[in-house]
Enzyme design. Structure first.
Site, mmCIF file in Angstrom:
data_model
loop_
_atom_site.group_PDB
_atom_site.id
_atom_site.type_symbol
_atom_site.label_atom_id
_atom_site.label_comp_id
_atom_site.label_asym_id
_atom_site.label_seq_id
_atom_site.Cartn_x
_atom_site.Cartn_y
_atom_site.Cartn_z
ATOM 1 N N ARG A 81 12.658 -44.589 62.206
ATOM 2 C CA ARG A 81 12.055 -44.825 60.885
ATOM 3 C C ARG A 81 10.742 -44.057 60.810
ATOM 4 O O ARG A 81 9.657 -44.587 61.000
ATOM 5 C CB ARG A 81 11.843 -46.335 60.679
ATOM 6 C CG ARG A 81 11.164 -46.700 59.380
ATOM 7 C CD ARG A 81 11.944 -46.335 58.155
ATOM 8 N NE ARG A 81 13.224 -47.023 58.066
ATOM 9 C CZ ARG A 81 14.255 -46.576 57.320
ATOM 10 N NH1 ARG A 81 14.148 -45.472 56.591
ATOM 11 N NH2 ARG A 81 15.399 -47.227 57.308
ATOM 12 N N ARG A 95 21.016 -37.630 62.691
ATOM 13 C CA ARG A 95 19.743 -38.321 62.933
ATOM 14 C C ARG A 95 19.851 -39.468 63.919
ATOM 15 O O ARG A 95 18.840 -39.932 64.434
ATOM 16 C CB ARG A 95 19.150 -38.833 61.605
ATOM 17 C CG ARG A 95 19.980 -39.909 60.925
ATOM 18 C CD ARG A 95 19.295 -40.434 59.669
ATOM 19 N NE ARG A 95 20.036 -41.505 59.037
ATOM 20 C CZ ARG A 95 19.526 -42.387 58.195
ATOM 21 N NH1 ARG A 95 18.249 -42.330 57.885
ATOM 22 N NH2 ARG A 95 20.259 -43.320 57.647
ATOM 23 N N HIS A 151 14.006 -34.839 56.317
ATOM 24 C CA HIS A 151 13.468 -36.055 55.681
ATOM 25 C C HIS A 151 12.063 -36.370 56.215
ATOM 26 O O HIS A 151 11.864 -37.368 56.925
ATOM 27 C CB HIS A 151 14.450 -37.182 56.024
ATOM 28 C CG HIS A 151 14.346 -38.420 55.205
ATOM 29 N ND1 HIS A 151 13.199 -39.171 55.124
ATOM 30 C CD2 HIS A 151 15.263 -39.048 54.441
ATOM 31 C CE1 HIS A 151 13.437 -40.220 54.344
ATOM 32 N NE2 HIS A 151 14.676 -40.167 53.919
ATOM 33 N N ASP A 185 11.794 -42.975 44.167
ATOM 34 C CA ASP A 185 12.959 -42.372 44.850
ATOM 35 C C ASP A 185 13.561 -41.360 43.873
ATOM 36 O O ASP A 185 14.346 -41.717 43.001
ATOM 37 C CB ASP A 185 13.959 -43.483 45.220
ATOM 38 C CG ASP A 185 15.045 -42.982 46.160
ATOM 39 O OD1 ASP A 185 15.077 -41.765 46.457
ATOM 40 O OD2 ASP A 185 15.870 -43.799 46.586
ATOM 41 N N GLU A 188 10.842 -34.312 50.878
ATOM 42 C CA GLU A 188 12.004 -33.898 51.654
ATOM 43 C C GLU A 188 12.673 -32.651 51.090
ATOM 44 O O GLU A 188 13.305 -32.704 50.042
ATOM 45 C CB GLU A 188 13.019 -35.055 51.659
ATOM 46 C CG GLU A 188 12.417 -36.407 51.992
ATOM 47 C CD GLU A 188 13.323 -37.588 51.602
ATOM 48 O OE1 GLU A 188 14.549 -37.417 51.502
ATOM 49 O OE2 GLU A 188 12.771 -38.687 51.391
HETATM 50 O O1 LIG Z 1 16.900 -46.094 54.928
HETATM 51 P P1 LIG Z 1 17.385 -44.686 55.091
HETATM 52 O O2 LIG Z 1 18.864 -44.574 55.285
HETATM 53 O O3 LIG Z 1 16.635 -43.969 56.164
HETATM 54 O O4 LIG Z 1 17.070 -43.928 53.742
HETATM 55 C C1 LIG Z 1 15.773 -43.855 53.265
HETATM 56 C C2 LIG Z 1 15.686 -43.190 51.889
HETATM 57 O O5 LIG Z 1 15.913 -41.807 52.041
HETATM 58 C C3 LIG Z 1 15.696 -41.046 50.850
HETATM 59 O O6 LIG Z 1 15.943 -39.707 51.114
HETATM 60 C C4 LIG Z 1 16.625 -41.517 49.763
HETATM 61 O O7 LIG Z 1 16.363 -40.802 48.572
HETATM 62 C C5 LIG Z 1 16.454 -43.008 49.558
HETATM 63 O O8 LIG Z 1 17.384 -43.456 48.580
HETATM 64 C C6 LIG Z 1 16.650 -43.761 50.857
HETATM 65 O O9 LIG Z 1 16.404 -45.135 50.659
#
Ligand SMILES: O=P(O)(O)OC[C@H]1O[C@@H](O)[C@H](O)[C@@H](O)[C@@H]1O
Length: 288
Positions: free
Chosen positions: A61, A84, A156, A200, A261
């Site tokens: 995260r 990932r 991301h 978002d 991103e």
């Molecule tokens: O919780 P995850 O799978 O890591 O995703 C995080 C976010 O990633 C972003 O790229 C998306 O646009 C969001 O919709 C999403 O919630």
């Protein structure tokens, strides 16, 4: 220089040091996720939640998770793909003495979990600390299968900011976006995108090469650039309420990051047999 180390939860990571600029980054074996990038002065530039689990099957995260071969839930692969949350190996490290840069290359390990979802693709990720204190991450997907593979992709990046309320993203004025919270199409009116709500957004078919992230509390700004193969920008902050609901996010984590991103979503890339897809982001930090 590169060396093995352990990430915060005791799993393997690789520390890469640029002896010329003094910058250091750390890449977790899990997802080849860049989980730390510090300048000479020790300032951390990437956000990672302290609740990240660092276990195979779960993405980190924070840092720079690689979303491949699918961005988000738009398609048949698991959300944000399988790169990932699987293990990578470091293949080699090259130092370019004249340019003062160091590049570590990682390969996604070909294990049954990966093969279950996608076969016949070699995935390579190059992480460079260059001589001008920039971080460059490049993904290369090579096809050696009979049928073409349609993919989307997203680098991301979670940028560490001092306070989200004193943060803005500049460079999207007039840009059309899909608001994934309100579920509607809209256009950005203001010069600066500021925060104070769940954000978002997919800025689709957006050719702007460089966005600026103003991190006023830390008196710095990030310049983040995408290569032309990345057709879209995504901006994401989950905000207060969702941070409390997300198991691997610190309760106040939302206030300390913004994701900007570089993404390929609007027109999926097609990797033909014998072909390749390559894309890159470049990040620089400047005083503000
Ligand atoms: O919780 P995850 O799978 O890591 O995703 C995080 C976010 O990633 C972003 O790229 C998306 O646009 C969001 O919709 C999403 O919630």
């Amino acid at each position: 220089m590169a060396e093995y180390t352990l990430d915060d939860k005791g799993s393997i990571a690789f520390r890469i040091t640029n002896g010329v600029t003094g910058s250091v980054c750390k890449v977790a074996q899990l997802g080849a996720t860049v989980v730390s990038w510090r300048g000479k002065g020790g300032d951390e530039r990437l956000f990672v939640s302290t609740k990240s689990e660092f276990t195979k099957g779960k993405a980190v995260r924070g840092g720079i998770p690689i979303c491949w071969p699918q961005f988000s839930s738009y398609g048949d692969f698991p959300k944000h793909g399988i790169a990932r949350n699987n293990l990578w190996i470091m293949r080699d490290v090259e130092t370019d003495a004249s340019g003062g840069s160091v590049t570590a290359t990682f390969m996604l390990m070909d294990d049954p979990e990966v093969a279950k979802h996608v076969q016949g693709i070699t995935l390579e990720y190059r992480v460079t600390l260059d001589g001008e204190d920039r971080l460059i991450t490049e993904l290369v997907a090579r096809g050696h299968r009979d049928t073409p593979l349609k993919t989307t992709v997203c680098l991301h990046t979670y940028f560490a900011v001092g306070d989200i309320m004193q943060t803005s993203v500049v460079g999207l004025k007039g840009a059309a976006f899909s608001d994934q919270v309100a579920k509607e199409e809209a256009e950005q009116e203001s010069e600066e995108l500021t925060f104070g709500f769940e954000c978002d957004r997919i800025y689709h078919n957006n050719a702007t090469e460089t966005l600026e992230i103003r991190d006023a509390k830390n008196k710095r700004k990030f310049l983040v650039s995408k290569s032309p193969e990345l057709s879209d920008w995504v901006v994401w902050n989950l905000w207060k309420e969702k941070a409390l609901q997300m198991a691997d996010m610190d309760d106040d984590g939302y206030s300390k990051y913004v994701c900007v991103e570089p993404t390929r979503y609007s027109q999926p890339a097609v990797i033909e047999a014998g072909g390749e897809f390559r894309c890159r982001q470049t990040i620089q930090v400047l005083p503000m």
